[in-house]
Design a protein around this motif. Structure first.
Motif, PDB file in Angstrom:
ATOM      1  N   GLU A 169       9.497 112.088-108.991  1.00  0.00           N
ATOM      2  CA  GLU A 169       9.235 110.809-109.630  1.00  0.00           C
ATOM      3  C   GLU A 169      10.018 109.663-109.009  1.00  0.00           C
ATOM      4  OE1 GLU A 169      10.187 111.379-113.702  1.00  0.00           O
ATOM      5  OE2 GLU A 169       8.559 112.802-114.089  1.00  0.00           O
ATOM      6  N   ALA A 170      10.856 109.986-107.993  1.00  0.00           N
ATOM      7  CA  ALA A 170      11.714 108.956-107.397  1.00  0.00           C
ATOM      8  C   ALA A 170      11.075 108.284-106.199  1.00  0.00           C
ATOM      9  CB  ALA A 170      13.050 109.587-106.985  1.00  0.00           C
ATOM     10  N   GLY A 171       9.859 108.678-105.828  1.00  0.00           N
ATOM     11  CA  GLY A 171       9.192 108.064-104.701  1.00  0.00           C
ATOM     12  C   GLY A 171       9.727 108.577-103.384  1.00  0.00           C
ATOM     13  N   ASP A 172       9.491 107.800-102.301  1.00  0.00           N
ATOM     14  CA  ASP A 172       9.888 108.223-100.962  1.00  0.00           C
ATOM     15  C   ASP A 172      11.393 108.369-100.822  1.00  0.00           C
ATOM     16  OD1 ASP A 172       7.244 108.209-100.277  1.00  0.00           O
ATOM     17  OD2 ASP A 172       7.290 106.180 -99.453  1.00  0.00           O
ATOM     18  N   THR A 173      12.160 107.516-101.482  1.00  0.00           N
ATOM     19  CA  THR A 173      13.609 107.561-101.346  1.00  0.00           C
ATOM     20  C   THR A 173      14.165 108.895-101.808  1.00  0.00           C
ATOM     21  OG1 THR A 173      13.733 105.176-101.687  1.00  0.00           O
ATOM     22  CG2 THR A 173      15.763 106.429-101.976  1.00  0.00           C
ATOM     23  N   GLY A 174      13.606 109.440-102.899  1.00  0.00           N
ATOM     24  CA  GLY A 174      14.074 110.721-103.404  1.00  0.00           C
ATOM     25  C   GLY A 174      13.924 111.814-102.372  1.00  0.00           C
ATOM     26  N   TRP A 175      12.801 111.849-101.674  1.00  0.00           N
ATOM     27  CA  TRP A 175      12.601 112.859-100.651  1.00  0.00           C
ATOM     28  C   TRP A 175      13.502 112.629 -99.454  1.00  0.00           C
ATOM     29  CZ3 TRP A 175      10.208 117.220-101.555  1.00  0.00           C
ATOM     30  CH2 TRP A 175       9.285 117.290-102.602  1.00  0.00           C
ATOM     31  N   VAL A 176      13.801 111.382 -99.146  1.00  0.00           N
ATOM     32  CA  VAL A 176      14.663 111.086 -97.991  1.00  0.00           C
ATOM     33  C   VAL A 176      16.061 111.628 -98.213  1.00  0.00           C
ATOM     34  CG1 VAL A 176      15.776 109.256 -96.672  1.00  0.00           C
ATOM     35  CG2 VAL A 176      13.342 109.084 -97.213  1.00  0.00           C
ATOM     36  N   TYR A 177      16.686 111.314 -99.350  1.00  0.00           N
ATOM     37  CA  TYR A 177      18.057 111.767 -99.547  1.00  0.00           C
ATOM     38  C   TYR A 177      18.117 113.272 -99.732  1.00  0.00           C
ATOM     39  CZ  TYR A 177      17.817 112.084-104.741  1.00  0.00           C
ATOM     40  OH  TYR A 177      17.519 112.425-106.039  1.00  0.00           O
ATOM     41  N   LEU A 178      17.040 113.859-100.279  1.00  0.00           N
ATOM     42  CA  LEU A 178      16.995 115.309-100.391  1.00  0.00           C
ATOM     43  C   LEU A 178      16.955 115.948 -99.010  1.00  0.00           C
ATOM     44  CD1 LEU A 178      16.745 117.823-102.203  1.00  0.00           C
ATOM     45  CD2 LEU A 178      14.261 117.527-102.076  1.00  0.00           C
ATOM     46  N   LEU A 179      16.118 115.402 -98.119  1.00  0.00           N
ATOM     47  CA  LEU A 179      16.028 115.919 -96.761  1.00  0.00           C
ATOM     48  C   LEU A 179      17.355 115.756 -96.022  1.00  0.00           C
ATOM     49  CD1 LEU A 179      14.444 117.024 -94.347  1.00  0.00           C
ATOM     50  CD2 LEU A 179      13.680 114.681 -93.866  1.00  0.00           C
ATOM     51  N   LEU A 180      17.999 114.596 -96.181  1.00  0.00           N
ATOM     52  CA  LEU A 180      19.281 114.359 -95.522  1.00  0.00           C
ATOM     53  C   LEU A 180      20.339 115.333 -96.027  1.00  0.00           C
ATOM     54  CD1 LEU A 180      19.403 110.448 -95.460  1.00  0.00           C
ATOM     55  CD2 LEU A 180      18.828 111.999 -93.592  1.00  0.00           C
ATOM     56  N   ALA A 181      20.342 115.593 -97.337  1.00  0.00           N
ATOM     57  CA  ALA A 181      21.308 116.541 -97.895  1.00  0.00           C
ATOM     58  C   ALA A 181      21.089 117.939 -97.328  1.00  0.00           C
ATOM     59  CB  ALA A 181      21.210 116.560 -99.420  1.00  0.00           C
ATOM     60  N   VAL A 182      19.837 118.326 -97.154  1.00  0.00           N
ATOM     61  CA  VAL A 182      19.532 119.634 -96.576  1.00  0.00           C
ATOM     62  C   VAL A 182      20.009 119.693 -95.123  1.00  0.00           C
ATOM     63  CG1 VAL A 182      17.669 121.187 -95.860  1.00  0.00           C
ATOM     64  CG2 VAL A 182      17.617 120.121 -98.124  1.00  0.00           C
ATOM     65  N   LEU A 183      19.852 118.594 -94.377  1.00  0.00           N
ATOM     66  CA  LEU A 183      20.324 118.544 -92.989  1.00  0.00           C
ATOM     67  C   LEU A 183      21.843 118.710 -92.922  1.00  0.00           C
ATOM     68  CD1 LEU A 183      18.133 115.672 -91.468  1.00  0.00           C
ATOM     69  CD2 LEU A 183      17.934 118.140 -91.072  1.00  0.00           C
ATOM     70  N   VAL A 184      22.553 118.070 -93.854  1.00  0.00           N
ATOM     71  CA  VAL A 184      24.007 118.234 -93.911  1.00  0.00           C
ATOM     72  C   VAL A 184      24.352 119.686 -94.218  1.00  0.00           C
ATOM     73  CG1 VAL A 184      26.133 117.533 -95.067  1.00  0.00           C
ATOM     74  CG2 VAL A 184      24.344 115.847 -94.642  1.00  0.00           C
ATOM     75  N   CYS A 185      23.630 120.264 -95.144  1.00  0.00           N
ATOM     76  CA  CYS A 185      23.837 121.665 -95.512  1.00  0.00           C
ATOM     77  C   CYS A 185      23.684 122.566 -94.291  1.00  0.00           C
ATOM     78  CB  CYS A 185      22.845 122.058 -96.607  1.00  0.00           C
ATOM     79  SG  CYS A 185      22.802 123.820 -96.996  1.00  0.00           S
TER      80      CYS A 185
END
Length: 305
Positions: free
Chosen positions: A151-167
């Motif tokens: 429900e957060a739009g594109d931004t929600g997916w962006v920070y989720l993807l970035l967090a996974v990259l850090v992981c």
């Protein structure tokens, strides 16, 4: 035997103050690290630049009175460990500017899943039930976080993807940290090479900004330095705790308890209200990271030196 028994009985308590300080420093850092951007619109690459320089402080303390290993093995492992760690930091600071810390850090805490799977695939290490349980919990947690960002739009997916990259970056880093230790590279030298790697990536951060920004109030870099010193010094406490206590105890503290403090502070100080999916994902992420690290470190300690 009796003489060694005295030191052994005292040694388990020596790591506790450093582990406690580690949790405190990293937990507080995680909760407040995005403040310079939120309050002063300070660019996240500049946060990285400041962090890289603050790493010099614990590096000096860790190397004081010790020889810095400049061998090809130490440099190779150290730079690989440092670049994956520093690259993860660069991506993390971007993620924290667009997403909530109480969601990002539990995802980052899943990095042991990457380490465990790399050990399984590359080293043919056998994984126990705890390791596989942790991996499954990690995957379920990521799915829950994905649903929560719908429900957060594109931004929600962006920070989720970035967090996974850090992981992923920090999971790879931990894998090669283990290989460096087996190769005989000491922690102080590894930390020194990590600091060098962080400084090497400063030009990349400056290129991302198109130059050095000078139109910010002094409070922005000052607040950044204050928060990032917590990050850098926390890494020093990690080295000190790991040198005094069992990895099977210290490692779960670093991967689980510090994010818990970050989550609690974020919810209390900033009044955040996570969704039911996010709460479930946080719990599963922390449980999964603890199980994976505990099992992996316990197995490594069981192997004779």
């Amino acid at each position: 035997m009796t003489g060694s028994g005295v030191s052994t009985s005292l040694r388990p308590t020596s790591w506790i103050p450093y582990a406690g300080l580690l949790v405190l420093f990293w937990g507080v850092w995680g909760a407040f690290s995005a403040l310079p951007t939120k309050l002063y619109a300070y660019p996240d690459p500049m946060i990285y630049v400041v962090w890289a320089f603050t790493m010099l402080i614990p590096a000096w303390f860790s190397l004081r009175g010790r020889r810095f290993d400049r061998s090809r093995t130490a440099a190779g492992y150290g730079l690989l460990i440092g670049l994956t760690g520093a690259g993860g930091q660069l991506v993390l600071f971007k993620a924290l500017t667009i997403g909530p810390a109480y969601v990002i850090f539990p995802i980052v805490a899943l990095s042991p899943a990457i380490t465990v799977l790399m050990a399984f695939g590359l080293l043919r290490e056998r994984l126990g039930a705890l390791s596989w349980t942790g991996v499954v919990l990690a995957l379920v947690a990521v799915v829950l976080f994905s649903v929560s960002t719908g429900e957060a739009g594109d931004t929600g997916w962006v920070y989720l993807l970035l967090a996974v990259l850090v992981c992923v970056a920090w999971g790879v880093q931990a894998y090669y940290m283990r290989k460096a230790a087996v190769a005989g590279v000491d922690d102080a030298s590894t930390f020194g090479w990590m600091t060098i790697s962080g400084l090497v990536l400063i030009p990349v951060a400056l290129l991302m900004m198109g130059g050095l920004p000078l139109d910010f109030p002094w409070q922005a870099p000052a607040l950044t330095a204050g928060t990032q010193v917590l990050n850098a010094v926390g890494a020093l406490f990690l080295v000190m705790a790991m040198s005094r206590g069992k990895a099977s105890i210290v490692a779960p503290v670093t991967n689980a308890l510090a994010p818990v403090l970050t989550i609690v502070l974020s919810l209390i100080v900033f009044g955040a209200q996570p969704s039911a999916f996010q709460i479930a994902g946080i719990v599963l992420a922390l449980a999964g990271s603890t199980l994976m690290v505990y099992r992996a470190e316990k197995s490594s300690e069981a192997v004779p030196a």
